[in-house]
Design an enzyme around this catalytic site. Sequence first.
Site, PDB file in Angstrom:
ATOM      1  N   SER A   1       0.813  -1.220   0.000  1.00  0.00           N
ATOM      2  CA  SER A   1       0.000   0.000   0.000  1.00  0.00           C
ATOM      3  C   SER A   1       0.843   1.265   0.000  1.00  0.00           C
ATOM      4  O   SER A   1       1.547   1.527   0.969  1.00  0.00           O
ATOM      5  CB  SER A   1      -0.878   0.027   1.259  1.00  0.00           C
ATOM      6  OG  SER A   1      -2.215  -0.040   0.928  1.00  0.00           O
TER       7      SER A   1
ATOM      8  N   HIS B   1      -2.582   1.207  -5.637  1.00  0.00           N
ATOM      9  CA  HIS B   1      -1.876   0.029  -6.157  1.00  0.00           C
ATOM     10  C   HIS B   1      -1.860   0.120  -7.683  1.00  0.00           C
ATOM     11  O   HIS B   1      -2.917   0.147  -8.307  1.00  0.00           O
ATOM     12  CB  HIS B   1      -2.588  -1.259  -5.733  1.00  0.00           C
ATOM     13  CG  HIS B   1      -2.403  -1.604  -4.293  1.00  0.00           C
ATOM     14  ND1 HIS B   1      -1.665  -2.678  -3.878  1.00  0.00           N
ATOM     15  CD2 HIS B   1      -2.849  -1.007  -3.179  1.00  0.00           C
ATOM     16  CE1 HIS B   1      -1.668  -2.720  -2.558  1.00  0.00           C
ATOM     17  NE2 HIS B   1      -2.388  -1.722  -2.114  1.00  0.00           N
TER      18      HIS B   1
ATOM     19  N   HIS C   1      -5.263  -8.970  -3.320  1.00  0.00           N
ATOM     20  CA  HIS C   1      -5.761  -9.244  -1.969  1.00  0.00           C
ATOM     21  C   HIS C   1      -6.956 -10.178  -2.022  1.00  0.00           C
ATOM     22  O   HIS C   1      -7.773 -10.111  -2.939  1.00  0.00           O
ATOM     23  CB  HIS C   1      -6.203  -7.941  -1.291  1.00  0.00           C
ATOM     24  CG  HIS C   1      -5.160  -6.885  -1.216  1.00  0.00           C
ATOM     25  ND1 HIS C   1      -4.903  -6.039  -2.267  1.00  0.00           N
ATOM     26  CD2 HIS C   1      -4.299  -6.538  -0.222  1.00  0.00           C
ATOM     27  CE1 HIS C   1      -3.925  -5.216  -1.913  1.00  0.00           C
ATOM     28  NE2 HIS C   1      -3.537  -5.501  -0.689  1.00  0.00           N
TER      29      HIS C   1
ATOM     30  N   TYR D   1      -9.479  -9.859  -0.169  1.00  0.00           N
ATOM     31  CA  TYR D   1     -10.722  -9.084  -0.043  1.00  0.00           C
ATOM     32  C   TYR D   1     -11.228  -8.528  -1.371  1.00  0.00           C
ATOM     33  O   TYR D   1     -12.354  -8.065  -1.477  1.00  0.00           O
ATOM     34  CB  TYR D   1     -10.577  -7.958   0.997  1.00  0.00           C
ATOM     35  CG  TYR D   1      -9.573  -6.880   0.645  1.00  0.00           C
ATOM     36  CD1 TYR D   1      -9.812  -5.956  -0.376  1.00  0.00           C
ATOM     37  CD2 TYR D   1      -8.377  -6.772   1.357  1.00  0.00           C
ATOM     38  CE1 TYR D   1      -8.890  -4.973  -0.683  1.00  0.00           C
ATOM     39  CE2 TYR D   1      -7.452  -5.803   1.059  1.00  0.00           C
ATOM     40  CZ  TYR D   1      -7.716  -4.903   0.036  1.00  0.00           C
ATOM     41  OH  TYR D   1      -6.801  -3.935  -0.280  1.00  0.00           O
ATOM     42  N   GLU D   2     -10.376  -8.577  -2.405  1.00  0.00           N
ATOM     43  CA  GLU D   2     -10.841  -8.145  -3.716  1.00  0.00           C
ATOM     44  C   GLU D   2     -11.745  -9.198  -4.366  1.00  0.00           C
ATOM     45  O   GLU D   2     -12.292  -8.978  -5.440  1.00  0.00           O
ATOM     46  CB  GLU D   2      -9.645  -7.856  -4.631  1.00  0.00           C
ATOM     47  CG  GLU D   2      -8.833  -6.649  -4.182  1.00  0.00           C
ATOM     48  CD  GLU D   2      -7.573  -6.455  -5.013  1.00  0.00           C
ATOM     49  OE1 GLU D   2      -7.676  -5.840  -6.088  1.00  0.00           O
ATOM     50  OE2 GLU D   2      -6.494  -6.930  -4.594  1.00  0.00           O
TER      51      GLU D   2
ATOM     52  N   ALA E   1       1.419  -2.266   4.544  1.00  0.00           N
ATOM     53  CA  ALA E   1       0.998  -1.263   5.516  1.00  0.00           C
ATOM     54  C   ALA E   1       0.155  -1.994   6.540  1.00  0.00           C
ATOM     55  O   ALA E   1      -0.672  -2.830   6.175  1.00  0.00           O
ATOM     56  CB  ALA E   1       0.180  -0.191   4.827  1.00  0.00           C
TER      57      ALA E   1
ATOM     58  N   MET F   1      -3.954  -6.984   5.840  1.00  0.00           N
ATOM     59  CA  MET F   1      -4.840  -7.811   5.012  1.00  0.00           C
ATOM     60  C   MET F   1      -4.088  -8.447   3.836  1.00  0.00           C
ATOM     61  O   MET F   1      -4.674  -8.683   2.779  1.00  0.00           O
ATOM     62  CB  MET F   1      -5.986  -6.953   4.463  1.00  0.00           C
ATOM     63  CG  MET F   1      -6.803  -6.244   5.525  1.00  0.00           C
ATOM     64  SD  MET F   1      -7.987  -5.118   4.785  1.00  0.00           S
ATOM     65  CE  MET F   1      -8.506  -4.188   6.238  1.00  0.00           C
ATOM     66  N   SER F   2      -2.797  -8.699   4.031  1.00  0.00           N
ATOM     67  CA  SER F   2      -2.028  -9.221   2.894  1.00  0.00           C
ATOM     68  C   SER F   2      -0.834 -10.035   3.374  1.00  0.00           C
ATOM     69  O   SER F   2      -0.753 -10.421   4.534  1.00  0.00           O
ATOM     70  CB  SER F   2      -1.523  -8.054   2.035  1.00  0.00           C
ATOM     71  OG  SER F   2      -0.528  -7.337   2.744  1.00  0.00           O
TER      72      SER F   2
ATOM     73  N   ASN G   1      -1.087   3.196  11.287  1.00  0.00           N
ATOM     74  CA  ASN G   1      -2.074   3.670  12.266  1.00  0.00           C
ATOM     75  C   ASN G   1      -1.968   2.787  13.499  1.00  0.00           C
ATOM     76  O   ASN G   1      -1.378   1.712  13.435  1.00  0.00           O
ATOM     77  CB  ASN G   1      -3.496   3.608  11.687  1.00  0.00           C
ATOM     78  CG  ASN G   1      -3.870   2.192  11.248  1.00  0.00           C
ATOM     79  OD1 ASN G   1      -3.380   1.683  10.241  1.00  0.00           O
ATOM     80  ND2 ASN G   1      -4.717   1.547  12.023  1.00  0.00           N
TER      81      ASN G   1
ATOM     82  N   HIS H   1      -8.480   4.607   5.339  1.00  0.00           N
ATOM     83  CA  HIS H   1      -7.476   4.359   4.303  1.00  0.00           C
ATOM     84  C   HIS H   1      -6.649   5.611   3.991  1.00  0.00           C
ATOM     85  O   HIS H   1      -5.485   5.525   3.620  1.00  0.00           O
ATOM     86  CB  HIS H   1      -8.163   3.834   3.040  1.00  0.00           C
ATOM     87  CG  HIS H   1      -7.214   3.245   2.029  1.00  0.00           C
ATOM     88  ND1 HIS H   1      -6.361   2.200   2.326  1.00  0.00           N
ATOM     89  CD2 HIS H   1      -6.967   3.557   0.734  1.00  0.00           C
ATOM     90  CE1 HIS H   1      -5.641   1.903   1.253  1.00  0.00           C
ATOM     91  NE2 HIS H   1      -5.989   2.712   0.279  1.00  0.00           N
TER      92      HIS H   1
END
Length: 287
Positions: A37, A68, A90, A92-93, A120, A223-224, A247, A261
Amino acid sequence: MASANRCSYTFEEYKESAEWLLAHTDKRPELVIICGSGLGTLAEQLEDKTSFKYQDIPHFPLSTVPGHEGRLVFGKLSGKQCVCMQGRFHFYEGYPMSKVTFPIRVFHLIGVKTLIVTNAAGGINRSFNVGDIMLIKDHLNIAGLSGQNPLCGQNDERFGVRFPCMSDAYDKQLLSLALEIAKEMNYSSFIHQGVYCMLAGPTYETIAECCMLNTLGADAVGMSTIPEVIVARHCGLRVFGLSLITNKVVMDYGTHEKANHEEVLQTCKLRAKDLQAFITKLVSKVD
Ligand SMILES: *[C@@H]1O[C@H](CO)[C@@H](O)[C@H](O)[C@H]1NC(C)=O
Ligand SMILES: *[C@@H]1O[C@H](CO)[C@@H](O)[C@H](O)[C@H]1NC(C)=O
């Protein structure tokens, strides 16, 4: 779109991608860097670049996330032939794990020996600050524990064994090299080691989930990364990974902070230079 959600690829499909790349460039990278990211600018640092859009490479998935880019960039970094993935895939895609990890086996087939993976992540460890870098020493594969492991399905022995070891997933030598470099560059104040945890996403974690992950021993969450690392280890690549802490996750019901994001992309921009310098130095010392 029947093929979009296929759960596995044939050896020939990986080979077709690899052969297409070998035919379109005479560069022979030894190292792949997956730019997470907002860290895609690392690829701009390569010298003598040749790049390919994912959409032009046979069987390559397409990246759908803002920030990306969706290119493979071949070139030299610190005098070493590298290939950068500018944009990753990902779960989630909506992609199956086989698709998320498709490029890794292609890199293996073109002769890559080492994977450097960046992402990230949200900081769980309370001693991490936004903008810190966490070198990944181990992972918690929550998606895998709930049945989404990229190696599920028939095993192809041409890539690796049925039951691969994961207790040595993150190369100890590369990790200690990175710690040495952190000291040398005076980065020790913002570089830590820790355990990375992957959730499927795309939702950020609830407060209760963050507290659970903290209890489980996770230092950062994203998430990756883990699917790629597993497939890379399966086919024998050495792996080094790091997370940029973009964060701090919320673990307290009294707070009004919210994960978003934008904050992630902003932090990536601020630390991009240090991170690039760090990885460039690391690449120069990888044997
Ligand atoms: C290293 O960083 C510390 C704290 O940020 C600073 O005081 C020191 O001067 C730096 N040393 C070098 C050699 O840059
Ligand atoms: C948090 O990170 C610090 C610094 O790397 C480490 O010393 C500490 O053990 C970690 N805390 C927990 C609870 O894992």
